[in-house]
Design a protein around this motif. Sequence first.
Motif, PDB file in Angstrom:
ATOM      1  N   ASP A   7      36.866  39.989  44.155  1.00 22.14           N
ATOM      2  CA  ASP A   7      38.242  39.503  44.102  1.00 22.14           C
ATOM      3  C   ASP A   7      38.687  39.433  42.637  1.00 22.14           C
ATOM      4  O   ASP A   7      37.975  39.879  41.738  1.00 22.14           O
ATOM      5  CB  ASP A   7      38.351  38.142  44.806  1.00 22.14           C
ATOM      6  CG  ASP A   7      37.354  37.146  44.244  1.00 22.14           C
ATOM      7  OD1 ASP A   7      36.749  37.429  43.172  1.00 22.14           O
ATOM      8  OD2 ASP A   7      37.159  36.081  44.856  1.00 22.14           O
ATOM      9  N   ARG A   8      39.868  38.855  42.401  1.00 23.80           N
ATOM     10  CA  ARG A   8      40.392  38.870  41.028  1.00 23.80           C
ATOM     11  C   ARG A   8      39.471  38.130  40.061  1.00 23.80           C
ATOM     12  O   ARG A   8      39.256  38.566  38.935  1.00 23.80           O
ATOM     13  CB  ARG A   8      41.807  38.265  40.991  1.00 23.80           C
ATOM     14  CG  ARG A   8      42.458  38.388  39.623  1.00 23.80           C
ATOM     15  CD  ARG A   8      43.896  37.931  39.625  1.00 23.80           C
ATOM     16  NE  ARG A   8      44.073  36.586  40.143  1.00 23.80           N
ATOM     17  CZ  ARG A   8      43.718  35.466  39.506  1.00 23.80           C
ATOM     18  NH1 ARG A   8      43.176  35.531  38.299  1.00 23.80           N
ATOM     19  NH2 ARG A   8      43.913  34.290  40.071  1.00 23.80           N
ATOM     20  N   ARG A   9      38.902  37.002  40.550  1.00 21.18           N
ATOM     21  CA  ARG A   9      38.034  36.228  39.648  1.00 21.18           C
ATOM     22  C   ARG A   9      36.805  37.025  39.246  1.00 21.18           C
ATOM     23  O   ARG A   9      36.292  36.902  38.144  1.00 21.18           O
ATOM     24  CB  ARG A   9      37.646  34.904  40.306  1.00 21.18           C
ATOM     25  CG  ARG A   9      38.812  33.940  40.193  1.00 21.18           C
ATOM     26  CD  ARG A   9      38.542  32.537  40.640  1.00 21.18           C
ATOM     27  NE  ARG A   9      37.145  32.212  40.860  1.00 21.18           N
ATOM     28  CZ  ARG A   9      36.693  31.654  41.973  1.00 21.18           C
ATOM     29  NH1 ARG A   9      37.513  31.417  42.974  1.00 21.18           N
ATOM     30  NH2 ARG A   9      35.425  31.337  42.084  1.00 21.18           N
ATOM     31  N   TRP A  11      36.734  40.253  38.762  1.00 17.76           N
ATOM     32  CA  TRP A  11      37.134  41.162  37.674  1.00 17.76           C
ATOM     33  C   TRP A  11      37.406  40.392  36.388  1.00 17.76           C
ATOM     34  O   TRP A  11      37.050  40.853  35.298  1.00 17.76           O
ATOM     35  CB  TRP A  11      38.355  41.988  38.101  1.00 17.76           C
ATOM     36  CG  TRP A  11      37.996  42.980  39.157  1.00 17.76           C
ATOM     37  CD1 TRP A  11      38.347  42.947  40.474  1.00 17.76           C
ATOM     38  CD2 TRP A  11      37.141  44.126  39.012  1.00 17.76           C
ATOM     39  NE1 TRP A  11      37.785  43.999  41.155  1.00 17.76           N
ATOM     40  CE2 TRP A  11      37.037  44.743  40.274  1.00 17.76           C
ATOM     41  CE3 TRP A  11      36.454  44.692  37.935  1.00 17.76           C
ATOM     42  CZ2 TRP A  11      36.282  45.895  40.485  1.00 17.76           C
ATOM     43  CZ3 TRP A  11      35.698  45.831  38.151  1.00 17.76           C
ATOM     44  CH2 TRP A  11      35.619  46.425  39.405  1.00 17.76           C
ATOM     45  N   ASP A  12      38.016  39.196  36.501  1.00 17.78           N
ATOM     46  CA  ASP A  12      38.278  38.380  35.305  1.00 17.78           C
ATOM     47  C   ASP A  12      36.965  38.079  34.580  1.00 17.78           C
ATOM     48  O   ASP A  12      36.865  38.194  33.359  1.00 17.78           O
ATOM     49  CB  ASP A  12      38.943  37.047  35.695  1.00 17.78           C
ATOM     50  CG  ASP A  12      40.378  37.228  36.176  1.00 17.78           C
ATOM     51  OD1 ASP A  12      40.905  38.348  36.077  1.00 17.78           O
ATOM     52  OD2 ASP A  12      40.961  36.231  36.648  1.00 17.78           O
ATOM     53  N   GLY A  52      45.654  49.821  38.806  1.00 18.01           N
ATOM     54  CA  GLY A  52      44.344  49.161  38.665  1.00 18.01           C
ATOM     55  C   GLY A  52      43.675  49.705  37.414  1.00 18.01           C
ATOM     56  O   GLY A  52      42.558  50.201  37.449  1.00 18.01           O
ATOM     57  N   ASP A  73      47.460  46.019  36.565  1.00 21.95           N
ATOM     58  CA  ASP A  73      46.202  45.450  37.069  1.00 21.95           C
ATOM     59  C   ASP A  73      46.452  43.974  37.389  1.00 21.95           C
ATOM     60  O   ASP A  73      47.352  43.370  36.809  1.00 21.95           O
ATOM     61  CB  ASP A  73      45.102  45.568  36.010  1.00 21.95           C
ATOM     62  CG  ASP A  73      43.712  45.542  36.629  1.00 21.95           C
ATOM     63  OD1 ASP A  73      43.096  46.620  36.755  1.00 21.95           O
ATOM     64  OD2 ASP A  73      43.252  44.441  37.016  1.00 21.95           O
ATOM     65  N   HIS A  74      45.650  43.409  38.301  1.00 23.45           N
ATOM     66  CA  HIS A  74      45.849  41.985  38.620  1.00 23.45           C
ATOM     67  C   HIS A  74      45.024  41.078  37.715  1.00 23.45           C
ATOM     68  O   HIS A  74      45.188  39.871  37.758  1.00 23.45           O
ATOM     69  CB  HIS A  74      45.547  41.699  40.101  1.00 23.45           C
ATOM     70  CG  HIS A  74      44.120  41.918  40.493  1.00 23.45           C
ATOM     71  ND1 HIS A  74      43.574  41.416  41.644  1.00 23.45           N
ATOM     72  CD2 HIS A  74      43.122  42.590  39.877  1.00 23.45           C
ATOM     73  CE1 HIS A  74      42.324  41.770  41.727  1.00 23.45           C
ATOM     74  NE2 HIS A  74      42.024  42.483  40.675  1.00 23.45           N
ATOM     75  N   SER A  75      44.152  41.662  36.894  1.00 24.14           N
ATOM     76  CA  SER A  75      43.290  40.828  36.049  1.00 24.14           C
ATOM     77  C   SER A  75      43.853  40.722  34.630  1.00 24.14           C
ATOM     78  O   SER A  75      43.852  41.702  33.871  1.00 24.14           O
ATOM     79  CB  SER A  75      41.881  41.429  36.009  1.00 24.14           C
ATOM     80  OG  SER A  75      41.145  40.825  34.971  1.00 24.14           O
ATOM     81  N   GLU A  76      44.306  39.528  34.271  1.00 22.62           N
ATOM     82  CA  GLU A  76      44.849  39.307  32.917  1.00 22.62           C
ATOM     83  C   GLU A  76      43.789  39.560  31.838  1.00 22.62           C
ATOM     84  O   GLU A  76      44.078  40.212  30.843  1.00 22.62           O
ATOM     85  CB  GLU A  76      45.399  37.876  32.792  1.00 22.62           C
ATOM     86  CG  GLU A  76      46.879  37.752  33.043  1.00 22.62           C
ATOM     87  CD  GLU A  76      47.721  38.661  32.149  1.00 22.62           C
ATOM     88  OE1 GLU A  76      47.316  38.966  31.014  1.00 22.62           O
ATOM     89  OE2 GLU A  76      48.791  39.083  32.612  1.00 22.62           O
ATOM     90  N   THR A  96      51.087  42.959  34.551  1.00 22.85           N
ATOM     91  CA  THR A  96      50.254  42.335  35.579  1.00 22.85           C
ATOM     92  C   THR A  96      50.838  42.656  36.942  1.00 22.85           C
ATOM     93  O   THR A  96      52.061  42.552  37.136  1.00 22.85           O
ATOM     94  CB  THR A  96      50.265  40.794  35.410  1.00 22.85           C
ATOM     95  OG1 THR A  96      50.012  40.499  34.042  1.00 22.85           O
ATOM     96  CG2 THR A  96      49.209  40.138  36.271  1.00 22.85           C
ATOM     97  N   ASP A  98      49.659  42.482  41.271  1.00 20.92           N
ATOM     98  CA  ASP A  98      48.682  42.361  42.352  1.00 20.92           C
ATOM     99  C   ASP A  98      49.039  43.358  43.444  1.00 20.92           C
ATOM    100  O   ASP A  98      50.003  43.161  44.190  1.00 20.92           O
ATOM    101  CB  ASP A  98      48.672  40.935  42.904  1.00 20.92           C
ATOM    102  CG  ASP A  98      47.629  40.777  44.006  1.00 20.92           C
ATOM    103  OD1 ASP A  98      46.940  41.774  44.322  1.00 20.92           O
ATOM    104  OD2 ASP A  98      47.503  39.667  44.545  1.00 20.92           O
TER     105      ASP A  98
END
Length: 259
Positions: A7-9, A11-12, A52, A73-76, A96, A98
């Motif tokens: 999930d996003r976390r 990738w973060d 992405g 991308d959704h990951s800052e 950014t 999603d």
Amino acid sequence: MGLERMDRRYWDRLAPQYDEEILSSFDADLSGIIARRLDELAGPRKTALDFGCGVGKYLPPLAARFQRVLGVDHSEPLLAVARRDHGDLANVTLRTWDAGTGRAVPGPRRDVVVCANVLIMADAGLRDAILRSAIRSLAPKGRLLLVVPSLESALWAHRLLVHWYEREGSNDPESEAAEDGFPPSARTCRELLRGIVRIDGVPTRHYLAEDLRLLLHRSGLEVLHLDRVFYDWHSEFERPPRWMRDPFPWDWLAVAHRR
Ligand SMILES: C[S@@+](CC[C@H](N)C(=O)[O-])C[C@H]1O[C@@H](n2cnc3c(N)ncnc32)[C@H](O)[C@@H]1O
């Protein structure tokens, strides 16, 4: 890395060590097929969307071939690395976004949408939404360039791993390879049938060539090219033996347009 959801976390958290953990398909492509397909799609007045984009491995090759490039991308934290490394590219904008909403990226539709190793999470609903978002962001006569992991390649790598243990005199090469690769459990078997292979414990969707054709067909697209992007065996194993040569492991690369 333990068992994780992509999930996003996820990738973060990867941002600080992205280069050690994630293969860059564009940079590792042995035959340069991705660059050649991009050359065919490029044009001085054409626009591209890097869907992405992550830390932006595709941004320099896209900036060199297209008039304007948007990376989303959704990951800052990943976008922050992309800005640090590629902020000097004058024709590139980063935003950014999603893609899990399934909506088109705001703004004009792009001539080319690149979606490289994004449709890899185990969640089928999320993958469908992301693909919908990518296709909705494409101009009517646009082209989608998709890179996805190959299930055939993952099985081939496993087979060679067994062979490797055999050559080293193992009494039970299948079990030794299974410990490194897919543990032989009912769950693994079910996952494998759904195209899920765990990479460092992370369930990752892999595709048969026909899987990918069917997915694109069901999404209203026609496949114009389906190529293998070959990588060195170091992409699979830490210290591959010298006898381990071609066929090298690969990802699928598809170029498609609306039917
Ligand atoms: C394996 S990386 C690939 C990055 C880049 N395309 C490349 O090939 O170098 C997958 C990327 O997909 C992005 N991604 C995954 N789900 C997404 C979503 N719902 N919306 C936007 N980006 C997403 C991740 O943040 C990550 O940057």
